[in-house]
Design an enzyme around this catalytic site. Structure first.
Site, PDB file in Angstrom:
ATOM      1  N   LYS A 164       0.834  -1.206   0.000  1.00 18.73           N
ATOM      2  CA  LYS A 164       0.000   0.000   0.000  1.00 18.73           C
ATOM      3  C   LYS A 164       0.867   1.254   0.000  1.00 18.73           C
ATOM      4  CE  LYS A 164      -3.595   2.451   2.565  1.00 18.73           C
ATOM      5  NZ  LYS A 164      -4.660   2.373   3.589  1.00 18.73           N
ATOM      6  N   HIS A 190     -11.157 -30.594 -33.189  1.00 21.35           N
ATOM      7  CA  HIS A 190     -11.982 -29.431 -32.851  1.00 21.35           C
ATOM      8  C   HIS A 190     -12.882 -29.714 -31.652  1.00 21.35           C
ATOM      9  CE1 HIS A 190     -10.348 -27.630 -36.365  1.00 21.35           C
ATOM     10  NE2 HIS A 190     -10.975 -28.438 -37.196  1.00 21.35           N
TER      11      HIS A 190
END
Length: 510
Positions: free
Chosen positions: A136, A273
């Protein structure tokens, strides 16, 4: 004022060299517990955090850094006159560098036989708190969570090049790290409570590799893995040969593994596929591959082959005669490996074929959200099938119907599968109407349709699919049932002596 570095790490990889580098740069070292002992044993001067806080480490190490002297030193803004004044009044000295990594919750989670109490004790509290405080306040504090960053951070400190942008990048990495850590804990405890779909759903994945592109060359992509998964996954596979997997390779490979997980006997799956173009089950891998290949010798070209038994020479010889992108198996004999590696571009993956069969969550992203469901692990025993026709299926037909029913679950809807003697002979996938899928499967099967069975992933809205199947020589049909016009299909079957059974379960796959 002399600069300070606070070091408290569970993973002590390279920490001695990094600490020495900080000392050479003039940093005073503060440390805790085992890290302090490691540093001091290496002959490096360091102060215990208790000297800073005035409080001893307590409660089995649960409380040692949760103190204003630590967090004030991390969170105090050097640019704020008020912060500086309050720090001076409370004898809080700034901390400039923080090096922390956390209790090994993930590693503990992956062990067998670990108790719940052990899991709880491996939840770090002080470490994440220090990391978050430091990140922070990245304007003033350099925070390092990854040993891979030690060398670069030292170099930047020596060159006085650890600027705001680099500290911000390190801070972002910290918050990703703590988010990942918290997600693992949240998922563990949520699983323990038996909640499938809680009020918030947090998942975490770790990057396995960058990919050259996604489905198409203009799309960027990467492969991320579940950090604690131990089931059949491409993320756990060892690549023995060939170039890196592509996005489409991974999609197809995953589809092949999901299908293969259905079988305990020797089985081979060919995928194209994300649909199976051939599935074969037999007494050995060679026969299983031959069945999968014969099921559709055209579509297998450029596809993916997965086997749940070691690939030996005879199967490797057959594989070497065709072009496939990937072969996945639990192993390859030396002779098979020598034969297949002659092909430059084939990818060979070794993967332990184990699955516990338990349900898991499947996630599908949609714009602005995600859909979450259990995987389709639905099965049905032959005793649970309902015979709807005058003729009951024979024992052989029942076996074929169950085989085809397993296969159709993994075919994109609308899905039709023709099967016979543990082999798919025709697969119709992803059409906008059911008769369209049926005609593709029948055409693909050709003469093999004679005496085959048909599986449909959902009910027949009208009898046209059954009529086409009867004309092709199909002798038995398995489907969920539930159409308003079910009787029309039953009547066609009765007219031609075809057996039909209902499952009461559908297998849509979108």
């Amino acid at each position: 004022m002399r600069k300070r570095a606070l070091i408290s790490v569970s993973n002590k990889e390279d920490i001695i060299d990094f600490t020495k580098g900080l000392v050479e740069l003039g940093y005073e070292i503060i440390s805790t517990g085992g890290t302090l002992r490691t540093i001091q044993d290496a002959g490096i001067s360091a102060r215990a955090v208790e000297e800073i806080t005035g409080f001893p480490e307590m409660m089995d190490g649960r409380v040692k850094t949760l103190h204003p002297s630590v967090h004030g030193g991390l969170l105090g803004k050097r640019s704020s006159r008020i912060h500086r004044k309050q720090m001076e009044e409370n004898k809080i000295v700034p901390i400039d560098v923080v090096v922390v990594n956390l209790y090994p919750f993930q590693e503990t989670l992956q062990k067998t036989g670990v108790t719940h109490e052990e899991m709880i004790e491996n939840i770090d509290i002080g470490g994440p708190a220090m990391l978050r405080s430091s990140a922070k306040n990245y304007h003033d504090v350099t925070v390092v969570v990854d040993p891979q960053d030690y060398e670069q951070v030292l170099m930047d400190l020596r060159m006085d090049q650890l600027d705001l942008e680099k500290r911000r990048s390190l801070a972002a990495k910290v918050f990703r790290h703590t988010a990942n850590y918290d997600a693992l804990i949240a998922n563990y405890l949520t699983t323990e409570t038996g909640e499938d779909f809680p009020e918030t759903y947090t998942v975490t994945y770790e990057k396995a590799q960058d990919l050259r592109y996604g489905e198409n060359p203009h799309q960027q992509a990467a492969f991320f893995k579940d950090p604690v998964s131990t089931s059949m996954s491409l993320a756990l596979a060892e690549q023995l040969h060939g170039k890196e997997l592509s996005y489409n390779n991974i999609q197809d490979g995953n589809a092949a593994l999901e299908i293969l997980s259905e079988y305990r006997e020797p089985a081979t799956v060919a995928v194209k596929h994300m649909n199976p173009c051939g599935i074969g089950v037999a007494a050995d891998v060679y026969q299983a591959f031959q069945k999968a290949y014969d099921g559709d010798p055209v579509s297998i070209f450029g596809g993916i082959v997965a086997c749940n038994r070691e690939i030996e020479a005879a199967t490797a010889e057959k594989l070497s005669e065709i072009f496939v992108e990937i072969v996945i198996a639990p192993g390859f004999t030396n002779e098979a490996l020598a034969m297949l590696t002659r092909k430059k571009n084939i990818r060979l993956l070794k993967l332990e074929m184990k699955t516990d069969g338990s349900a898991y969550h499947k996630l599908t992203t949609v714009k602005g959200g995600v859909l979450i469901q259990q995987n389709d692990h639905g099965e049905i025993a032959k005793e649970a099938l309902t015979v709807m026709t005058e003729r009951k299926p024979s024992e052989q037909e029942l076996a074929d119907l169950q085989f085809a029913w397993k296969a159709v679950k993994h075919v994109k809807s609308n899905a039709i599968v023709l099967g016979k003697e543990n082999q798919t002979v025709g697969v119709g996938a992803g059409q906008m109407n059911r008769i369209g899928s049926a005609m593709i499967a029948i055409e693909q099967a050709g003469e093999k349709a004679q005496g085959s069975v048909l599986a449909s992933d959902a009910f027949f809205p009208m009898p046209d699919t059954v009529e086409a199947a009867v004309q092709a020589g199909v002798t038995a049909i398995i489907q969920p049932g539930g159409s308003k016009r079910d009787q029309d299909s039953i009547d066609v079957c009765n007219e031609h002596g075809v057996a039909m059974v209902y499952t009461g379960m559908r297998h849509f796959k979108h």
